[in-house]
Motif scaffolding. Structure first.
Motif, mmCIF file in Angstrom:
data_model
loop_
_atom_site.group_PDB
_atom_site.id
_atom_site.type_symbol
_atom_site.label_atom_id
_atom_site.label_comp_id
_atom_site.label_asym_id
_atom_site.label_seq_id
_atom_site.Cartn_x
_atom_site.Cartn_y
_atom_site.Cartn_z
ATOM 1 N N ALA A 162 0.818 -1.165 0.152
ATOM 2 C CA ALA A 162 -0.091 -0.006 -0.006
ATOM 3 C C ALA A 162 0.891 1.224 0.160
ATOM 4 C CB ALA A 162 -0.992 -0.098 1.157
ATOM 5 N N ARG A 163 1.820 1.246 0.665
ATOM 6 C CA ARG A 163 3.095 2.388 0.870
ATOM 7 C C ARG A 163 3.503 2.931 -0.230
ATOM 8 N NH1 ARG A 163 5.842 0.160 4.486
ATOM 9 N NH2 ARG A 163 4.332 0.850 6.188
ATOM 10 N N SER A 164 3.656 1.814 -1.113
ATOM 11 C CA SER A 164 4.410 2.090 -2.503
ATOM 12 C C SER A 164 3.339 2.568 -3.640
ATOM 13 C CB SER A 164 5.007 0.618 -2.938
ATOM 14 O OG SER A 164 5.386 0.405 -4.215
ATOM 15 N N LEU A 165 2.235 1.793 -3.688
ATOM 16 C CA LEU A 165 0.959 2.089 -4.578
ATOM 17 C C LEU A 165 0.347 3.325 -4.380
ATOM 18 C CD1 LEU A 165 -0.318 1.211 -7.033
ATOM 19 C CD2 LEU A 165 -1.941 -0.210 -5.708
ATOM 20 N N VAL A 166 0.147 3.528 -3.059
ATOM 21 C CA VAL A 166 -0.842 4.847 -2.971
ATOM 22 C C VAL A 166 -0.470 6.131 -3.475
ATOM 23 C CG1 VAL A 166 -1.912 6.346 -1.098
ATOM 24 C CG2 VAL A 166 -2.003 3.760 -1.071
ATOM 25 N N PRO A 167 0.787 6.596 -3.213
ATOM 26 C CA PRO A 167 1.028 7.863 -3.797
ATOM 27 C C PRO A 167 1.214 8.130 -5.372
ATOM 28 C CG PRO A 167 2.745 7.087 -1.949
ATOM 29 C CD PRO A 167 1.953 5.943 -2.478
ATOM 30 N N ARG A 168 1.089 6.938 -6.083
ATOM 31 C CA ARG A 168 1.124 7.066 -7.397
ATOM 32 C C ARG A 168 -0.144 6.921 -8.231
ATOM 33 N NH1 ARG A 168 3.570 2.568 -9.163
ATOM 34 N NH2 ARG A 168 3.671 1.553 -6.962
ATOM 35 N N VAL A 169 -1.377 6.688 -7.324
ATOM 36 C CA VAL A 169 -2.587 6.822 -7.876
ATOM 37 C C VAL A 169 -3.327 7.966 -7.839
ATOM 38 C CG1 VAL A 169 -4.887 5.590 -7.627
ATOM 39 C CG2 VAL A 169 -2.763 4.209 -7.082
ATOM 40 N N TYR A 170 -3.860 8.060 -9.154
ATOM 41 C CA TYR A 170 -4.717 9.460 -9.580
ATOM 42 C C TYR A 170 -5.949 9.216 -10.058
ATOM 43 C CZ TYR A 170 -0.397 12.022 -8.512
ATOM 44 O OH TYR A 170 0.845 12.614 -7.985
ATOM 45 N N GLU A 171 -7.168 9.841 -9.461
ATOM 46 C CA GLU A 171 -8.432 9.568 -10.231
ATOM 47 C C GLU A 171 -7.995 10.661 -11.812
ATOM 48 O OE1 GLU A 171 -11.829 11.531 -11.914
ATOM 49 O OE2 GLU A 171 -10.423 12.608 -10.687
ATOM 50 N N LEU A 172 -8.656 10.438 -12.710
ATOM 51 C CA LEU A 172 -8.291 11.161 -14.119
ATOM 52 C C LEU A 172 -8.239 12.521 -13.753
ATOM 53 C CD1 LEU A 172 -7.838 10.968 -17.060
ATOM 54 C CD2 LEU A 172 -10.448 10.938 -17.497
ATOM 55 N N THR A 173 -9.248 13.086 -13.372
ATOM 56 C CA THR A 173 -9.310 14.640 -13.295
ATOM 57 C C THR A 173 -8.438 15.068 -12.222
ATOM 58 O OG1 THR A 173 -10.929 14.857 -11.564
ATOM 59 C CG2 THR A 173 -11.635 14.659 -13.639
ATOM 60 N N GLU A 174 -7.924 14.418 -11.325
ATOM 61 C CA GLU A 174 -6.617 14.708 -10.506
ATOM 62 C C GLU A 174 -5.409 15.067 -11.553
ATOM 63 O OE1 GLU A 174 -7.234 13.209 -6.200
ATOM 64 O OE2 GLU A 174 -6.858 11.810 -7.742
ATOM 65 N N PHE A 175 -5.573 13.715 -12.115
ATOM 66 C CA PHE A 175 -4.101 13.651 -13.221
ATOM 67 C C PHE A 175 -3.996 14.762 -14.033
ATOM 68 C CE2 PHE A 175 -1.599 11.902 -16.724
ATOM 69 C CZ PHE A 175 -0.555 11.397 -15.916
ATOM 70 N N LEU A 176 -4.974 15.100 -14.418
ATOM 71 C CA LEU A 176 -5.063 16.068 -15.629
ATOM 72 C C LEU A 176 -4.925 17.570 -15.213
ATOM 73 C CD1 LEU A 176 -8.355 15.162 -17.600
ATOM 74 C CD2 LEU A 176 -6.068 14.749 -18.545
ATOM 75 N N THR A 177 -5.663 18.061 -14.062
ATOM 76 C CA THR A 177 -5.360 19.311 -13.582
ATOM 77 C C THR A 177 -4.012 19.426 -12.454
ATOM 78 O OG1 THR A 177 -6.936 18.700 -11.585
ATOM 79 C CG2 THR A 177 -7.967 19.637 -13.473
ATOM 80 N N ASP A 178 -3.736 18.437 -11.815
ATOM 81 C CA ASP A 178 -2.784 18.876 -10.801
ATOM 82 C C ASP A 178 -1.185 18.122 -11.444
ATOM 83 O OD1 ASP A 178 -4.781 19.092 -9.269
ATOM 84 O OD2 ASP A 178 -4.600 17.437 -7.870
ATOM 85 N N VAL A 179 -1.384 16.924 -12.093
ATOM 86 C CA VAL A 179 -0.052 16.475 -12.733
ATOM 87 C C VAL A 179 0.041 17.032 -13.956
ATOM 88 C CG1 VAL A 179 1.403 14.607 -13.509
ATOM 89 C CG2 VAL A 179 -0.162 14.241 -11.462
ATOM 90 N N LEU A 180 -0.673 17.167 -15.066
ATOM 91 C CA LEU A 180 -0.292 17.633 -16.572
ATOM 92 C C LEU A 180 -0.729 19.028 -16.392
ATOM 93 C CD1 LEU A 180 -2.088 14.966 -18.764
ATOM 94 C CD2 LEU A 180 0.435 15.139 -18.029
ATOM 95 N N GLN A 181 -1.350 19.650 -15.265
ATOM 96 C CA GLN A 181 -1.742 21.220 -15.116
ATOM 97 C C GLN A 181 -2.278 21.638 -16.309
ATOM 98 O OE1 GLN A 181 1.800 22.868 -13.772
ATOM 99 N NE2 GLN A 181 1.757 22.079 -11.835
ATOM 100 N N VAL A 182 -3.514 20.977 -16.767
ATOM 101 C CA VAL A 182 -4.364 21.516 -17.925
ATOM 102 C C VAL A 182 -5.772 21.429 -17.486
ATOM 103 C CG1 VAL A 182 -2.527 20.658 -19.787
ATOM 104 C CG2 VAL A 182 -4.655 19.024 -19.079
#
Length: 251
Positions: free
Chosen positions: A107-127
């Motif tokens: 769990a400790r390894s996986l949890v920080p890398r999991v994003y719901e789609l809208t989070e990934f778009l707005t927070d990671v890709l910043q679009v």
């Protein structure tokens, strides 16, 4: 940038178009998308019905399937919430019972890398403007796991507002549960149907063409109710709207 798609059971079995839309969308934005074939159920149905031990092998399987990927993207708030909220609890419980730290480490390894789609778009890709085109009137239903569990806030609405040709209208009682709730719908079908009926009544009052959501489990519940009333309103996952362009419209 490289990311893995966690498509989820519901999408794999019933809504493959949503998974395809996610790939189209992310690749258009320059993301290399992989689909680890070893992925399976995240264990949410088992965990939600009290079968914690039966969910444990699925925690390990999921963590192993997505090992090595910097980002794991899923078009489902409920499955993202299962991993991020409950995997650590499962791991901690197992460790507390003296059964080792394998689950907690997974769990400790996986949890920080999991994003719901809208989070990934707005927070990671910043679009927010993803180049989408969808000339329809849309109202948005925020599913409970995304709204309350993940705290998605206005991310989905900001993405919809940036879609060319789309007219976004407010859904009355938007933050009220639609009544699906996974096993809740099976254990309390009459209450579930009544809550869903209230939701689609509110959606139809907006005059929208499309009832949009970011979780197909809720949309399956609402779409079933819409079909029983022969309503022209259709339910559609956010990913399919965002994947549509003038050159490649929604089919």
């Amino acid at each position: 940038m490289r990311a893995a798609l966690f498509v989820t059971c519901v999408n794999d079995a019933l809504y493959p178009g949503t998974g395809i839309a996610v790939v189209r969308l992310l690749e258009r934005l320059g993301v290399q998308v992989d689909f680890p074939a070893a992925q399976s159920c995240c264990g949410q149905p088992q965990y939600n019905t009290g079968y914690r031990h039966e969910a444990e092998p699925l925690v390990l399987r999921t963590a192993r399937a997505f090992a090595g990927y910097p980002y794991v993207v899923t078009p489902s708030g409920s499955c993202a919430a299962m991993i991020r909220e409950h995997y650590p609890r499962i791991g901690a419980k197992a460790a507390g019972e003296g059964r080792g730290t394998e689950l907690a480490d997974a769990a400790r390894s996986l949890v920080p890398r999991v994003y719901e789609l809208t989070e990934f778009l707005t927070d990671v890709l910043q679009v927010t403007d993803v180049g989408a085109y969808f000339p329809h009137t849309v109202t948005y239903h925020p599913s409970c796991h995304g709204l309350r569990g993940l705290g998605l806030g206005d991310r989905p609405r900001r993405l919809l507002a940036a879609v060319k040709g789309l007219d976004l209208v407010e859904l009355p009682g938007a933050e009220e549960c639609c009544g699906f709730g996974g096993t809740f719908a099976l254990k309390n079908p009459d209450v579930s149907a009544a809550m869903g009926t209230d939701k689609i009544t509110n959606a139809r009052s907006t005059g929208a063409d499309v009832l949009c959501g970011a979780d197909n489990s809720c949309l399956a519940h609402l779409d079933g109710l819409l079909r029983r009333t022969d309503s022209p309103l259709r339910a559609l996952h956010l990913a399919e709207i965002l994947a549509a362009t003038e050159e490649d419209p929604l089919r």
